[in-house]
Design an enzyme around this catalytic site. Structure first.
Site, PDB file in Angstrom:
ATOM      1  N   TYR A 269     -73.997  29.778  63.824  1.00 55.01           N
ATOM      2  CA  TYR A 269     -73.642  31.195  63.885  1.00 55.01           C
ATOM      3  C   TYR A 269     -73.652  31.851  62.513  1.00 55.01           C
ATOM      4  O   TYR A 269     -73.903  33.047  62.398  1.00 55.01           O
ATOM      5  CB  TYR A 269     -72.305  31.392  64.616  1.00 55.01           C
ATOM      6  CG  TYR A 269     -72.522  31.402  66.107  1.00 55.01           C
ATOM      7  CD1 TYR A 269     -72.964  32.559  66.742  1.00 55.01           C
ATOM      8  CD2 TYR A 269     -72.371  30.257  66.873  1.00 55.01           C
ATOM      9  CE1 TYR A 269     -73.221  32.576  68.107  1.00 55.01           C
ATOM     10  CE2 TYR A 269     -72.629  30.263  68.238  1.00 55.01           C
ATOM     11  CZ  TYR A 269     -73.050  31.435  68.848  1.00 55.01           C
ATOM     12  OH  TYR A 269     -73.329  31.454  70.191  1.00 55.01           O
ATOM     13  N   HIS A 425     -66.399  29.912  69.602  1.00 54.18           N
ATOM     14  CA  HIS A 425     -67.465  28.931  69.689  1.00 54.18           C
ATOM     15  C   HIS A 425     -67.031  27.547  69.199  1.00 54.18           C
ATOM     16  O   HIS A 425     -67.865  26.651  69.037  1.00 54.18           O
ATOM     17  CB  HIS A 425     -68.691  29.404  68.894  1.00 54.18           C
ATOM     18  CG  HIS A 425     -69.365  30.574  69.529  1.00 54.18           C
ATOM     19  ND1 HIS A 425     -69.957  30.490  70.763  1.00 54.18           N
ATOM     20  CD2 HIS A 425     -69.528  31.862  69.131  1.00 54.18           C
ATOM     21  CE1 HIS A 425     -70.458  31.679  71.087  1.00 54.18           C
ATOM     22  NE2 HIS A 425     -70.205  32.525  70.120  1.00 54.18           N
TER      23      HIS A 425
END
Lengths: 746, 746
Positions: A269, A425
């Site tokens: 990410y 996440h």
């Protein structure tokens, strides 16, 4: 920042703005364009231009297609609006670099078409997002659009008439910026990569339009009215984190990265999140140099680029920490953007090496400079090293420790995850590590259960097995107690805690270590794990020594999985296969695992020898009576074949109190299927003996088949690293200075 | 050959021998050495010399180590004797090329040491071989030793004194040659690759020693006294095949290869078997040019080299037909030897391309010439093409048909096995094929269940699962009837039969086909299979159409497996996973297979979409009521984890009479894990309709999602290829000329 400084800055900026009535001035600059036109470009830049020409010509052939919003990601209208902003960006850049009016005309026609339809747009019809967009189903994609389109507008700004600019700004850009900010504070005002895109989008169009109000909004956010409510976004992350007191771009820099440039969700990410940071920062550096944005927070953004590059294996593939699709690498366009902008700031010849590996550069003065540097050989090989990347905005929430050791045969890399949860996440894998031999995953992290953008697999979204398997502790190389994931797999609980690094020493490449602790994952139990990466000249490649111990109350089942994903060659204890294999449990990931074979470890050592990617590995672990070895495989309760059928080993202590796991991971040879000759197929570790292990001290010895023997002495407690330690064990004296010492036994 | 010709040849040879009293004259020649010393070598040759120097210097450092025989393959004495012959060969060659006496001294010292111990050697202590050796556990390895050592002796022949030569010849070479021939007729007189090594060993040392008696023995064998007894060797092959009337090297050439150069065991063993053929032929070409050995049998040996090279995928890896360890490729040293010798005969610039890919050359005049040609750019890209390689000494025992079609994206290759059994290494897989997309195995052959030389896996020998799984029909992409392998998996029965090619046409690259028949594999059933490789411009890559039909008595269960070894993305019919998976059967390979999921195919088409190596594939098959799809995986009853857990699909007709399987295998896209963009993730085949299918005719149509439709008309019967065909189906007329036609439907 004090109010006075702020006011002074506003004045200074306004004066600056009056002077700087020229475009391009966002990513491209007038001076940069002049230089690119005057000087000879390096081959990498020429190729990038040629590819852009090809793409833009193809888009121009298609004509202006600005459909009314309708589809989700992957559908026509979604993909067409994405294609449009990419085409406009490239066409605008090419217009600046080559001066061809056709490109400017193409951008102009498309912008006017967007301005024509925008006033009539309501919210996107899909109701799936916590923050629905206009052109797209979520504001995030709308912000992407504006970040790139702002650059295209900047590139053709002076080509347009004042009337055209007015039309675009009043009917498209200013309303769009307001939509993404004041009309969507839940999207714009978070500390989150979504909001960074929003801040950058608003700030970048503000700079092109010279709209100081918008720019201030982008830098400092909207007034904070919301409170932490526990409400979450589509990925399960909180909309508002507790204690948030600021918003806007500068707050993002303050909160999104740790002081070492680590991004709490992990490199997969971070790769994506870096783009708006770097692009808006580049624009601010041009337009508002007195902000000195790249020096902000001790040059945080630049250090984040290096932190990202360090989180790759030898092929440039990111370590799959937390939710991460495997295979994502520094070849991604977002990383190319970040590296190019960083090079503009640093002129670091190691980044020239990265650009060489990436094989392309940005279409701007940074890419131009990189390509020229490469052509002139101004390159230094990029060096991956052992690094400690602290987590948390202030660096206080654990760390990702990466150890690396090289010899002529390979580089062994060990990312060791002792971080915070990593937002929505995050995976439940405290004190987990992966082991890489070059670009081979010797012990893998499963990564995410997802095929991004592959429609057949639940529309390319996260699969149910991402929660039920990939996030669970068992899917990682870490300890699982009583069949339950860390924090019981509860996000709210996990988000309150982080692991701690107790001590480490990366000073000597041949003997590195790191020691960490996790005291919250299981109530009443403290987990201690120390990793030693060691390269004596006698061994083929560096080996990893893994010491894990638990201190706490009661008797528990302890499972330590090793995700080798290879082919078993040999195990030193007898095992019985199950026909058919048994599902191992009902929850916490066990419901996805088959026990294919089980062994009672009736030996003081467990040895497990396997082959992967034509290389030989052996795990040698201390064992005690009652220990079990389970040959496991992923794949149970997988009704849509969403999981890979990878194999792993579980070292189980079914009922133990304060157990110690001492394990050696040893790469020791390779096989050539053409000559059919195995080199070093057998482990060289002949003995492993525990002499003394407690919370702060560990003394153990290793003996090789060649007859060498070494004693390891490790101190992981809080004392200074220079202290002298003394232990008496079984009447023998052990003395050493500092954290770790190895003595050859004569 | 008549007696008179033979006598004349003997005389001519003796005269020649008197003239040719100079060495080297085996592989190296005096003239060749002179040229190598006089001319500038190409970089590839220079590197080969440098590597040889490094290896020989290392061996010389170790000193002369000639241990008494004791160990099996992989053990010290076995490996040391192998190292010794390699070192002697290299040292001898280097002595010739560089003239350094140290190298000759090293060879001399080692040879004398062998001569010293040889007279005392009895048989090797290991009693595992049907033909036990002296230095090694089997005569085969002893023959290897003599083939290489003969070359070393030839290289230093003139450096040695007459007394030294006498000592070596009387105490070592002549007795060794007698041992390998007259003392071991079971080894020397077979039609088998073992005997080819024996023939070459005896013949090559004969040439160095100018021993005409031995040379005749090598060329023509021992008198044939043995009869076929059904006795088998260690791999299960017969010691004597029925009907064998000759022995020796020329008989090997006559019987070992088909007229097209196909070797009945398949390319994995051909690679190994080629070496003694090529080396001894090279020696004969130098010493007895009037034999014209390379022209023998219509240049059979040269054509065998090309046949071998054609049996590779786009990475040069051999198709794993019959027993074959995967990964073996044309990079093998045996293939380098064969290519170098073939280049000496042909000067074919395509072989220069192969040498470039191999990256090295032989240390002789052939390698020198190849390296020079490469340096001078005398190279043509090696072109793999569609070829029909007949099996059987006279070409009458079926064939391996290889179809290939290329576009800008890939080359699709389809080896289709319609051969004889392939001796002891044969698998029971009539009419099986593999499908390759470049070097990706889209439909794989499992290969052999063996890790060659990896001691942990049963000493590196064939594993029990090689018989129980890898050889079984189910392990291949072919039809299995009533759960039984072809010929019931009975070697004796299978050895009596072969498949037949009915017709084929490789004339148009965009539309190729081959049609074959197997009438013995199942009593009372005739199997017909036609494969069409087709590339219309509308499709992404060439697609394969697979038409399989059965004609015969009764109702049976028909299983057609497709070994994709990939990850299921989507199937068009609902399937239920089994928890835990069920073992599929008890024998014929089914005992090694789990059914992970089952589906009733309640649709006229079965579609199975998967991803492998980041590429998308779809199988589209005609289905009828009652059909089942089974998602299967290898791995049951595998107590030592000897099998790979690969996935495959079974299209089952549980109770059918004269069934037809019509299947399309379609590569249609790819995925980039860095951009995360899938290209062409979905099949373009929208419809598949059977219009008429019988033994000789097939008419069917394909419709694509883009709206195109084509009718295929296929005639596979015995008529000439130019005949005009007419069929009336449902009132429609179909007319075409020749074997196959495709008509676009407007």
């Amino acid at each position: 920042m004090s109010r006075l400084v702020f006011i002074l800055m506003v004045f200074s900026c306004m004066a600056e703005a009056l002077l700087a009535q020229q475009h391009p001035s966002l990513i491209l600059t007038r001076e940069g364009v002049a230089a690119m036109r005057a000087e000879q470009a390096g081959p990498l830049f020429e190729r990038a231009v040629a590819e852009a020409v090809q793409q833009v010509e193809a888009a121009m052939q298609q004509g202006i297609q600005v459909p009314l919003p309708k589809d989700m990601a992957g559908g026509y209208t979604h993909e067409q609006h994405k294609r449009n902003y990419r085409s406009m960006l490239l066409a605008g850049s090419l217009y600046q670099i080559q001066g061809k009016k056709e490109y400017a005309d193409f951008v102009k026609a498309m912008l006017l078409e967007y301005a024509r339809i925008f006033p009539s747009l309501t919210l996107h019809p899909a109701e799936k997002s916590y923050a629905r967009g206009k052109l797209f189903w979520q504001c995030l994609n709308d912000a992407n659009w504006l970040v790139y389109t702002a650059q295209a507008y900047d590139a053709v700004y002076e080509y347009l008439s004042a009337a055209e600019r007015r039309q675009l700004e009043t009917q498209l850009f200013r309303p769009y910026a307001d939509f993404l900010s004041v009309e969507n504070p839940r999207f714009f005002n978070r500390i989150h990569n979504h909001s960074t895109w929003g801040n950058a989008a608003v700030g970048m169009i503000a700079i092109v339009m010279r709209d100081e109000e918008l720019l201030q909004r982008a830098l400092y956010g909207l007034p904070l009215r919301q409170r932490a409510s526990g409400e979450t976004d589509n990925d399960g992350g909180y909309i508002y984190e507790k204690g948030q007191s600021r918003a806007g771009f500068l707050a993002q820099i303050d909160y999104a990265f740790s002081p070492d440039g680590y991004y709490t969700e992990g490199p997969y990410y971070q790769r994506y999140a870096m783009t708006p940071f770097m692009l808006f920062a580049q624009a601010l550096d041009h337009y508002r140099p007195e902000l000195n944005i790249f020096a902000y927070r001790d040059s945080l953004l630049i250090r984040a680029v290096y932190a990202l590059l360090q989180q790759t294996d030898e092929a440039g593939v990111f370590f799959p920490i937390n939710d991460a699709q495997k295979g994502m690498s520094f070849m991604a366009s977002s990383v190319i953007t970040a590296v190019n902008i960083a090079y503009g700031q640093t002129q670091d010849p190691q980044l020239v090496d990265i650009a060489r590996q990436q094989g392309t550069v940005s279409l701007d003065q940074n890419g131009f400079a990189l390509a020229s540097a490469l052509q002139q050989g101004q390159l230094r090989p990029f060096r991956r090293s052992s690094v400690m990347l602290r987590d948390g905005a202030d660096g206080s929430q654990g760390a990702l420790a990466i150890m690396r050791a090289s010899n002529t045969r390979t580089t062994i890399s060990v990312p060791f995850k002792c971080t915070a949860q990593g937002l929505g996440h995050g995976h439940y894998d405290k004190l987990a590590y992966c082991l890489y031999d070059g670009a081979t995953e010797v012990l893998q992290d499963y990564g995410a259960a997802r095929w991004v953008n592959i429609d057949q697999k639940a529309g390319g979204r996260y699969l149910p097995e991402n929660n039920s398997w990939a996030k669970q502790s068992l899917a990682h190389n870490t300890l699982v107690v009583d069949g339950r994931s860390h924090f019981g797999g509860q996000y709210e609980l996990a988000s309150q805690h982080h692991s701690e690094i107790r001590s480490y020493d990366f000073g000597q490449e041949r003997l590195q270590f790191v020691s960490a602790r996790e005291v919250h994952a299981y109530e009443g139990l403290e987990l201690y794990r120390s990793l030693v990466l060691w390269q004596p000249p006698q061994l083929y490649k560096p080996i990893l020594i893994d010491l894990l111990q638990v201190v706490g109350e009661g008797t528990h089942q302890f499972d330590l999985p090793f995700h080798h994903a290879g082919q078993l060659l040999d195990m030193n204890v007898a095992y019985q296969t199950a026909e058919p294999p048994e599902v191992m449990g009902e929850a916490h990931g066990y419901q996805h695992v088959y026990a294919e074979a089980r062994a009672a470890v009736d030996s003081p050592l467990l040895r497990f020898n396997w082959i992967k990617d034509q290389q030989f590995y052996t795990l040698t672990a201390l064992a005690e009576a009652g220990d079990q070895a389970i040959l496991a495989r992923i794949g149970a309760h997988d009704p849509h074949f969403n999981l890979r059928r990878d194999a792993f080993l579980i070292h189980r202590k079914p009922a133990a109190k304060n157990p110690v796991f001492l394990t050696i991971l040893e790469p020791h040879g390779s096989y050539d299927p053409v000559s059919e000759i195995p080199t070093g197929p057998f482990s060289q570790v002949a003995g492993l003996e525990r002499l003394h292990i407690d919370r702060d001290y560990a003394v153990f010895s290793i003996r090789t088949s060649g007859g060498s023997q070494w004693t390891f002495m490790l101190y992981t407690g809080p004392e200074a690293s220079t202290v002298r330690h003394q232990l008496s064990i079984n009447g023998n004296q052990y003395e050493w200075e500092g954290r770790i010492a190895v003595q050859s036994v004569p």
